[in-house]
Design an enzyme around this catalytic site. Structure first.
Site, PDB file in Angstrom:
ATOM      1  N   GLY A  11      61.684  50.836  14.858  1.00 27.75           N
ATOM      2  CA  GLY A  11      60.338  50.135  14.274  1.00 27.75           C
ATOM      3  C   GLY A  11      59.165  50.798  13.961  1.00 27.75           C
ATOM      4  N   MET A  89      69.717  48.157   9.462  1.00 33.85           N
ATOM      5  CA  MET A  89      70.973  48.971   9.349  1.00 33.85           C
ATOM      6  C   MET A  89      72.030  48.025   8.972  1.00 33.85           C
ATOM      7  SD  MET A  89      69.861  51.806  10.174  1.00 33.85           S
ATOM      8  CE  MET A  89      71.520  52.922  10.494  1.00 33.85           C
ATOM      9  N   ILE A  91      73.941  46.420   4.812  1.00 36.46           N
ATOM     10  CA  ILE A  91      73.739  46.189   3.453  1.00 36.46           C
ATOM     11  C   ILE A  91      73.803  44.753   3.171  1.00 36.46           C
ATOM     12  CG2 ILE A  91      75.145  46.722   1.519  1.00 36.46           C
ATOM     13  CD1 ILE A  91      76.589  48.929   3.090  1.00 36.46           C
ATOM     14  N   ASN A 106      63.432  49.297   0.132  1.00 34.19           N
ATOM     15  CA  ASN A 106      64.044  49.993   1.312  1.00 34.19           C
ATOM     16  C   ASN A 106      63.390  51.308   1.494  1.00 34.19           C
ATOM     17  OD1 ASN A 106      65.970  50.457   3.486  1.00 34.19           O
ATOM     18  ND2 ASN A 106      66.970  51.649   2.032  1.00 34.19           N
ATOM     19  N   HIS A 108      64.354  54.950   2.734  1.00 34.13           N
ATOM     20  CA  HIS A 108      65.650  55.608   2.928  1.00 34.13           C
ATOM     21  C   HIS A 108      65.339  57.138   3.253  1.00 34.13           C
ATOM     22  CE1 HIS A 108      69.906  56.746   3.166  1.00 34.13           C
ATOM     23  NE2 HIS A 108      69.700  57.810   2.415  1.00 34.13           N
ATOM     24  N   GLU A 142      73.852  48.280  -5.035  1.00 31.67           N
ATOM     25  CA  GLU A 142      74.128  49.879  -4.840  1.00 31.67           C
ATOM     26  C   GLU A 142      73.542  50.590  -3.412  1.00 31.67           C
ATOM     27  OE1 GLU A 142      73.770  54.198  -7.354  1.00 31.67           O
ATOM     28  OE2 GLU A 142      72.953  52.211  -7.906  1.00 31.67           O
ATOM     29  N   LEU A 143      74.306  50.986  -2.474  1.00 27.61           N
ATOM     30  CA  LEU A 143      73.774  51.381  -1.424  1.00 27.61           C
ATOM     31  C   LEU A 143      72.832  52.777  -1.370  1.00 27.61           C
ATOM     32  CD1 LEU A 143      73.676  51.419   1.990  1.00 27.61           C
ATOM     33  CD2 LEU A 143      75.500  52.961   1.647  1.00 27.61           C
ATOM     34  N   ASP A 144      71.471  52.187  -0.948  1.00 27.26           N
ATOM     35  CA  ASP A 144      70.557  53.324  -1.251  1.00 27.26           C
ATOM     36  C   ASP A 144      70.371  53.827  -2.646  1.00 27.26           C
ATOM     37  OD1 ASP A 144      70.101  53.091   1.454  1.00 27.26           O
ATOM     38  OD2 ASP A 144      71.386  54.496   1.921  1.00 27.26           O
ATOM     39  N   GLU A 173      57.585  59.124   5.535  1.00 29.51           N
ATOM     40  CA  GLU A 173      57.975  57.653   5.333  1.00 29.51           C
ATOM     41  C   GLU A 173      56.724  56.728   5.725  1.00 29.51           C
ATOM     42  OE1 GLU A 173      61.892  56.325   7.395  1.00 29.51           O
ATOM     43  OE2 GLU A 173      62.481  58.541   7.226  1.00 29.51           O
TER      44      GLU A 173
HETATM   45  C1  GRF Z   1      63.924  55.511   8.924  1.00 28.73           C
HETATM   46  O1  GRF Z   1      64.418  56.832   8.862  1.00 28.73           O
HETATM   47  C2  GRF Z   1      64.298  55.145   7.835  1.00 28.73           C
HETATM   48  O2  GRF Z   1      64.219  55.881   6.697  1.00 28.73           O
HETATM   49  C3  GRF Z   1      66.014  54.576   8.139  1.00 28.73           C
HETATM   50  O3  GRF Z   1      65.966  54.089   9.034  1.00 28.73           O
HETATM   51  C4  GRF Z   1      64.844  54.967  10.053  1.00 28.73           C
HETATM   52  C5  GRF Z   1      64.091  53.831  10.766  1.00 28.73           C
HETATM   53  O4  GRF Z   1      63.070  54.236  11.638  1.00 28.73           O
HETATM   54  N1  GRF Z   1      66.257  53.557   7.005  1.00 28.73           N
HETATM   55  P1  GRF Z   1      62.160  53.197  12.223  1.00 28.73           P
HETATM   56  O5  GRF Z   1      63.020  52.000  12.767  1.00 28.73           O
HETATM   57  O6  GRF Z   1      61.331  52.788  11.013  1.00 28.73           O
HETATM   58  O7  GRF Z   1      61.497  53.893  13.400  1.00 28.73           O
END
Ligand code: GRF
Length: 215
Positions: A11, A89, A91, A106, A108, A142-144, A173
């Site tokens: 998170g 995690m 789809i 999302n 990624h 489509e995945l990611d 991120e």
């Molecule tokens: C991140 O690297 C995000 O890009 C991927 O999963 C991870 C989640 O990290 N989809 P967090 O739970 O936000 O710390």
């Protein structure tokens, strides 16, 4: 805007959104956090910040469809207008996506379309690329692979491990995800096929765009 955030673990991206809201950079409200796992750090963060959260587990439903509809129901009940997948995690199928058309984003940890799916940072190291990064995109089936809204790039250093690269990517991120939410919230994001236009002069690329606000 009412945000719904879906999580499965640590998170830290949820935390980045919370910090942006609490710091006044995002004018939005986190109306509901849904975790598909119990006992994860993301839930602790919800408790600490007084955020409404629910745990909805796949195994409590006979089908994926029922599971997704249960999440949709709670998000709708909470008045959610934008769904943010922040380390969720699973789809999502059309059952979910049709309930929030082009309203699911999302984050990624790769420069899509490279290294989609699991362990993107490890894939980048094993492939030997020199530049890696992260992407915020609209979610399609489509995945990611949905239309890209923003990307940030980081170097891959010769001594990098999966962990050190993940750490470097993660700090970006945490910047682009709240940034994209603020653009969408301001009604500045338009989609034209695969192309996403951010109105107002920004282009959604870090660090090449000096105009990008520092979240
Ligand atoms: C991140 O690297 C995000 O890009 C991927 O999963 C991870 C989640 O990290 N989809 P967090 O739970 O936000 O710390």
């Amino acid at each position: 805007m009412n945000l719904g955030v879906l999580v499965s673990g640590r998170g830290s991206n949820l935390q980045a959104i919370v910090d942006a809201v609490e710091g006044g950079k995002l004018k939005d409200r986190i109306s509901l956090v849904v975790s598909d796992k119990e006992g994860v750090q993301a839930i602790e963060r919800c408790k600490r910040h007084g955020l409404p959260y629910m745990v909805i587990k796949r195994k409590d439903f006979l089908s994926k469809e029922e599971f997704e509809l249960a999440i949709v129901k709670e998000l709708k009940r909470a008045g959610v207008e934008l769904v943010v997948l922040a380390g969720f995690m699973r789809i999502l199928s059309s059952t979910f996506l049709n309930a929030f058309p082009m309203k699911v984003i999302n984050i990624h940890p790769s420069l899509t379309p490279a290294f989609q799916g699991l362990n993107a940072q490890r894939q980048a190291i094993e492939y030997g690329v020199r530049i890696a990064g992260c992407t915020v995109h609209f979610v399609t089936e489509e995945l990611d692979g949905g239309p890209v809204i923003a990307q940030a790039c980081v170097p891959v250093l010769p001594e990098d491990t999966e962990e050190s690269l993940s750490h470097r990517i993660l700090s970006y991120e945490h910047r682009i995800l709240p940034q994209v939410i603020s653009w969408i919230s301001q009604g500045r994001v338009k989609v034209d096929g695969r192309k996403v236009i951010v109105e107002g002069g920004e282009y959604g690329s870090i660090p090449f765009n000096p105009n990008l606000e520092d979240f």
